[in-house]
Design an enzyme around this catalytic site. Structure first.
Site, short mmCIF file in Angstrom:
data_model
loop_
_atom_site.label_atom_id
_atom_site.label_comp_id
_atom_site.label_asym_id
_atom_site.label_seq_id
_atom_site.Cartn_x
_atom_site.Cartn_y
_atom_site.Cartn_z
N HIS A 151 -32.62 -46.91 -39.58
CA HIS A 151 -33.96 -47.36 -39.24
C HIS A 151 -34.27 -48.74 -39.82
O HIS A 151 -34.92 -49.54 -39.19
CB HIS A 151 -34.96 -46.32 -39.78
CG HIS A 151 -36.35 -46.48 -39.28
ND1 HIS A 151 -36.69 -46.33 -37.95
CD2 HIS A 151 -37.51 -46.76 -39.93
CE1 HIS A 151 -37.99 -46.51 -37.80
NE2 HIS A 151 -38.51 -46.77 -38.99
N SER A 198 -40.32 -50.37 -37.08
CA SER A 198 -40.95 -49.07 -37.01
C SER A 198 -42.36 -49.16 -36.42
O SER A 198 -42.55 -49.73 -35.35
CB SER A 198 -40.96 -48.44 -38.41
OG SER A 198 -41.26 -47.07 -38.36
N ASP A 208 -30.25 -44.41 -36.65
CA ASP A 208 -31.66 -44.09 -36.84
C ASP A 208 -32.02 -42.82 -36.07
O ASP A 208 -31.68 -42.69 -34.89
CB ASP A 208 -32.51 -45.26 -36.33
CG ASP A 208 -34.00 -45.05 -36.53
OD1 ASP A 208 -34.38 -44.12 -37.27
OD2 ASP A 208 -34.78 -45.82 -35.96
#
Length: 422
Positions: free
Chosen positions: A399, A116, A341
């Site tokens: 994610h 991320s 994601d």
């Protein structure tokens, strides 16, 4: 800066195995908490042994970064970084101290893995570390950087939301038009260099998506969110009085950093929600076992301040750092993305990758993809490589890939660092 080093449990001399440095996202999410107990560390949240722990194959060091994250802390709020460059320099200082403490790792291949917003930090950190190595300011064997579901090109990520949600039947054409209208506003704000406005518009785009999708999970579109995200919250990610005292003292010194409503909303999505399950463990049993955490420091107590401090830098791009790595080094550069994601959809990741200013881009685009089987024998991923650049498409994962597809994440890591997959 707090770090947590695990020596590999592989039946070998640990110095013969690479060192993986894990950088978490947020910004403000704790590597020693989230990456460690929720993703790749030897134990899970219940302190049971993790089947697909990366420590079974490599040495792993988690660092709470930027300062103010997790157990890392500042006594002066002005020391909390406000941009990616400051984060990179702090990490250089950390690595210098780390290699003094454990000098045997100076000669072990180092791979930076990230997730991320951690990927945005990792790209610039890798560039800065490579320069420090060349200038003999740091001695280590940097071998590669892996960017997982990474916030490298925020605009490409945001612009992909409408098309991705439409393709997966989570919105209709009218919903896509509404989302595209709002994400275009985000793009225009970035183009005009109105970065705080862009972050605010990004929050508004998320609100819109929640409304038209009946609350889609941004981390994994096929799963239900486990916590409620609200636009109002307490001033700390923990209910402990110590954390309140720490945050209140910081706010008295830096009132301009008090979280605005839209930053609270974003913080809850990308730090608060994933940290909530860990709060008791990290501020209770782990704190007692570690015996090195200062009395006035609470895990996560300053993380909201980290998020706020970086709000103006939030929507900036890190693509140029990836291009620098490809054009000026021989390091392995890896991008990997989870199929499910939404935050950083694969659609958006492919967009910036396919437009890299790198001589190998067109060759990579036209290269063949290689299927990778999961433990059941089904296709669990694809990869495509040209020279020192590889992209992994991880199927059935959102994610946080190691949480959703642990076996595949571990297999990918082994391929990247050059350990034979058994």
């Amino acid at each position: 800066m707090f770090f947590w080093l695990y020596y590999t449990t592989a039946d070998v001399d640990y110095k013969t195995r690479p060192l993986v440095l894990w950088l978490q996202g947020g910004p403000g999410a704790s590597s020693t908490g989230i990456g460690n107990f929720l993703e790749i560390g030897p134990q899970n949240l219940s302190l049971g042994n993790r089947t697909d722990a990366w420590t079974k194959e490599v040495n792993v060091v988690f660092v709470d970064n930027p300062v103010g994250t997790g157990y890392s802390f500042v006594e002066d709020p002005k020391l909390i970084p406000r941009n990616n460059t400051a984060i990179a320099y702090d990490l250089i200082k950390f690595m210098s101290g780390f290699f003094v403490k454990v000098p045997e790792f100076q000669d072990v291949p180092l791979y930076i893995f990230s997730e991320s917003y951690g990927g945005k930090m990792a790209a610039q950190f890798a560039v800065t570390l490579q320069r420090a190595i060349q200038m003999k300011k740091v001695r280590c064997q940097l071998a590669g950087v892996a960017l997982g579901d990474s916030w490298i090109s925020p605009v490409d990520a945001v612009l992909s939301w409408g098309p991705y949600l439409y393709a997966t039947s989570l919105i209709d054409s009218a919903g896509e038009a509404k989302i595209n209208g709002k994400t275009t506003e985000v793009r225009n704000a970035v183009a005009a260099n109105k970065m705080l406005e862009a972050t605010k518009l990004w929050a508004q785009a998320e609100d819109l998506i929640e409304n038209v999708t009946n609350g889609v999970n941004f981390y994994n579109i096929l799963t239900k969110r486990t916590h409620n995200n609200t636009t109002t919250t307490t001033t700390t990610s923990t209910s402990s009085s110590t954390a309140n005292e720490v945050n209140n003292s910081i706010r008295q010194e830096a009132p301009d950093q008090v979280l605005s409503d839209y930053n609270v909303h974003l913080y809850n999505h990308y730090v608060g929600d994933v940290s909530a399950d860990l709060d008791h463990l990290m501020n209770g049993p782990m704190r007692e076992k570690l015996k090195v955490i200062p009395e006035n420091v609470t895990w996560g107590g300053q993380s909201k301040m980290v998020f706020e401090a970086l709000s103006e830098d939030f929507m900036t791009s890190a693509v140029k750092n990836v291009e620098l790595l490809l054009n000026t080094t021989n390091l392995k550069v890896v991008v990997y993305n989870g199929q499910l994601d939404l935050i950083v959809s694969t659609l958006g990741a492919q967009k910036w990758v396919e437009h890299l200013h790198w001589a190998g881009t067109s060759h990579w685009v036209n290269a063949d993809r290689r299927p990778i089987e999961d433990p059941s024998g089904a296709t669990g991923a694809f990869s495509k490589t040209f020279k020192n650049f590889t992209f992994y498409w991880i199927l059935n994962a959102g994610h946080m890939i190691p949480s959703d597809a642990g076996a595949m994440a571990k297999k990918m890591m082994q391929e990247i660092v050059g350990i034979k997959v058994r």
